[in-house]
Scaffold this motif. Structure first.
Motif, PDB file in Angstrom:
ATOM      1  N   VAL A  80      15.450   5.127   4.735  1.00  0.00           N
ATOM      2  CA  VAL A  80      15.111   4.424   3.502  1.00  0.00           C
ATOM      3  C   VAL A  80      13.663   3.953   3.559  1.00  0.00           C
ATOM      4  O   VAL A  80      13.263   3.261   4.496  1.00  0.00           O
ATOM      5  CB  VAL A  80      16.033   3.192   3.299  1.00  0.00           C
ATOM      6  CG1 VAL A  80      15.645   2.431   2.044  1.00  0.00           C
ATOM      7  CG2 VAL A  80      17.491   3.613   3.258  1.00  0.00           C
ATOM      8  N   GLN A  81      12.882   4.342   2.547  1.00  0.00           N
ATOM      9  CA  GLN A  81      11.516   3.851   2.401  1.00  0.00           C
ATOM     10  C   GLN A  81      11.558   2.625   1.500  1.00  0.00           C
ATOM     11  O   GLN A  81      12.396   2.550   0.599  1.00  0.00           O
ATOM     12  CB  GLN A  81      10.636   4.902   1.719  1.00  0.00           C
ATOM     13  CG  GLN A  81       9.877   5.795   2.656  1.00  0.00           C
ATOM     14  CD  GLN A  81       8.991   6.762   1.893  1.00  0.00           C
ATOM     15  OE1 GLN A  81       9.479   7.604   1.166  1.00  0.00           O
ATOM     16  NE2 GLN A  81       7.700   6.636   2.076  1.00  0.00           N
ATOM     17  N   ASP A  82      10.658   1.678   1.721  1.00  0.00           N
ATOM     18  CA  ASP A  82      10.538   0.526   0.830  1.00  0.00           C
ATOM     19  C   ASP A  82       9.078   0.086   0.814  1.00  0.00           C
ATOM     20  O   ASP A  82       8.222   0.779   1.362  1.00  0.00           O
ATOM     21  CB  ASP A  82      11.503  -0.596   1.228  1.00  0.00           C
ATOM     22  CG  ASP A  82      11.286  -1.126   2.656  1.00  0.00           C
ATOM     23  OD1 ASP A  82      10.150  -1.031   3.164  1.00  0.00           O
ATOM     24  OD2 ASP A  82      12.255  -1.640   3.234  1.00  0.00           O
ATOM     25  N   ALA A 127      -1.860  -2.796   5.466  1.00  0.00           N
ATOM     26  CA  ALA A 127      -2.147  -1.517   6.116  1.00  0.00           C
ATOM     27  C   ALA A 127      -3.297  -0.777   5.442  1.00  0.00           C
ATOM     28  O   ALA A 127      -3.777   0.228   5.971  1.00  0.00           O
ATOM     29  CB  ALA A 127      -0.901  -0.642   6.149  1.00  0.00           C
ATOM     30  N   LYS A 128      -3.761  -1.250   4.301  1.00  0.00           N
ATOM     31  CA  LYS A 128      -4.912  -0.614   3.641  1.00  0.00           C
ATOM     32  C   LYS A 128      -6.149  -0.694   4.534  1.00  0.00           C
ATOM     33  O   LYS A 128      -7.014   0.149   4.480  1.00  0.00           O
ATOM     34  CB  LYS A 128      -5.200  -1.274   2.291  1.00  0.00           C
ATOM     35  CG  LYS A 128      -4.074  -1.187   1.308  1.00  0.00           C
ATOM     36  CD  LYS A 128      -4.153   0.040   0.480  1.00  0.00           C
ATOM     37  CE  LYS A 128      -3.023  -0.015  -0.539  1.00  0.00           C
ATOM     38  NZ  LYS A 128      -2.850   1.191  -1.245  1.00  0.00           N
ATOM     39  N   TYR A 173       6.586   2.189   4.530  1.00  0.00           N
ATOM     40  CA  TYR A 173       5.949   3.122   3.610  1.00  0.00           C
ATOM     41  C   TYR A 173       5.898   4.561   4.131  1.00  0.00           C
ATOM     42  O   TYR A 173       5.575   5.483   3.398  1.00  0.00           O
ATOM     43  CB  TYR A 173       4.521   2.650   3.284  1.00  0.00           C
ATOM     44  CG  TYR A 173       3.698   2.461   4.533  1.00  0.00           C
ATOM     45  CD1 TYR A 173       3.002   3.517   5.098  1.00  0.00           C
ATOM     46  CD2 TYR A 173       3.671   1.232   5.183  1.00  0.00           C
ATOM     47  CE1 TYR A 173       2.291   3.353   6.272  1.00  0.00           C
ATOM     48  CE2 TYR A 173       2.952   1.065   6.358  1.00  0.00           C
ATOM     49  CZ  TYR A 173       2.272   2.121   6.891  1.00  0.00           C
ATOM     50  OH  TYR A 173       1.577   1.971   8.067  1.00  0.00           O
ATOM     51  N   GLU A 174       6.219   4.783   5.403  1.00  0.00           N
ATOM     52  CA  GLU A 174       6.111   6.111   6.000  1.00  0.00           C
ATOM     53  C   GLU A 174       7.148   7.065   5.404  1.00  0.00           C
ATOM     54  O   GLU A 174       8.279   6.676   5.133  1.00  0.00           O
ATOM     55  CB  GLU A 174       6.345   6.054   7.528  1.00  0.00           C
ATOM     56  CG  GLU A 174       5.332   5.257   8.295  1.00  0.00           C
ATOM     57  CD  GLU A 174       5.742   3.805   8.539  1.00  0.00           C
ATOM     58  OE1 GLU A 174       6.637   3.300   7.821  1.00  0.00           O
ATOM     59  OE2 GLU A 174       5.160   3.174   9.421  1.00  0.00           O
ATOM     60  N   THR A 175       6.736   8.315   5.230  1.00  0.00           N
ATOM     61  CA  THR A 175       7.700   9.339   4.836  1.00  0.00           C
ATOM     62  C   THR A 175       8.629   9.593   6.016  1.00  0.00           C
ATOM     63  O   THR A 175       8.345   9.169   7.150  1.00  0.00           O
ATOM     64  CB  THR A 175       6.995  10.663   4.478  1.00  0.00           C
ATOM     65  OG1 THR A 175       6.370  11.176   5.675  1.00  0.00           O
ATOM     66  CG2 THR A 175       5.971  10.485   3.369  1.00  0.00           C
TER      67      THR A 175
END
Length: 184
Positions: free
Chosen positions: A129-131, A54-55, A135-137
């Protein structure tokens, strides 16, 4: 459950809504499933020690969309299939990232034909749950959910959306199968 006809079903919702666990449970019950392409791409890159795809959002979205198209094109029209997200899901990330959606992907999304969109209700903040892959808040994921539902409606799927309440995975799968049975 036995069905009289084949359905192409999208299981969708914002990040963290439980799509993948629901899809995995449907797979355990013997149904054909198409795993979420983005997750597969991210897991592969990270396992190879590469940076999160996603970068480079534009390349990442194009890779996802092209792989999703490839997977959907080979689906047997005589088989019930559950897709962990559909082509349309990919379009919202272009919008959320302020990128212009490639015209070929927009056109293909308009040609996609899904029988049912199972839209999973979004969990409460304490259940989110983020992992390293999601990666989204919570706030970003909630916005994603809202834009996603609007996009499906804008593309003519309003009457095909079935909202799936937030509940245990087994109850969600039971709900989904009962809804399909009700369409027969």
């Amino acid at each position: 459950m036995k069905f009289k006809k084949a359905y192409r079903c999208v299981v969708t919702g914002g990040p963290g809504a439980g799509k993948t666990t629901t899809i995995q449970e449907l797979n355990k019950k013997g149904y054909l499933v198409i795993d979420e392409v983005a997750r597969v791409i991210v897991e592969k890159a990270l396992s190879e020690g590469k940076e999160h795809p996603a970068k480079n959002r534009d390349k990442f979205e194009k890779d996802i969309m092209h792989e999703q198209i490839k997977r959907e094109r080979v689906l047997d029209p005589e088989t019930i299939a559950f897709l962990d997200r559909g082509i349309i899901d990919g379009l919202i990330y272009y919008e959320l990232d302020g990128l212009k959606s490639p015209q070929d992907l927009v056109e293909f999304s308009k040609q996609s034909s899904y029988d049912v969109i199972f839209f999973l209700d979004f969990p409460s903040e304490d259940a989110y749950v983020q992992d390293e892959i999601r990666y989204e808040t919570y706030e970003e994921a909630l916005k994603n959910s809202v834009v996603l539902e609007r996009t499906y409606k804008d593309l003519g799927y309003s009457s095909k959306i079935i909202k799936v309440p937030y509940m245990s995975v087994s109850k969600r799968v039971e709900f989904i199968l009962e809804q399909l049975l009700g369409l027969e």
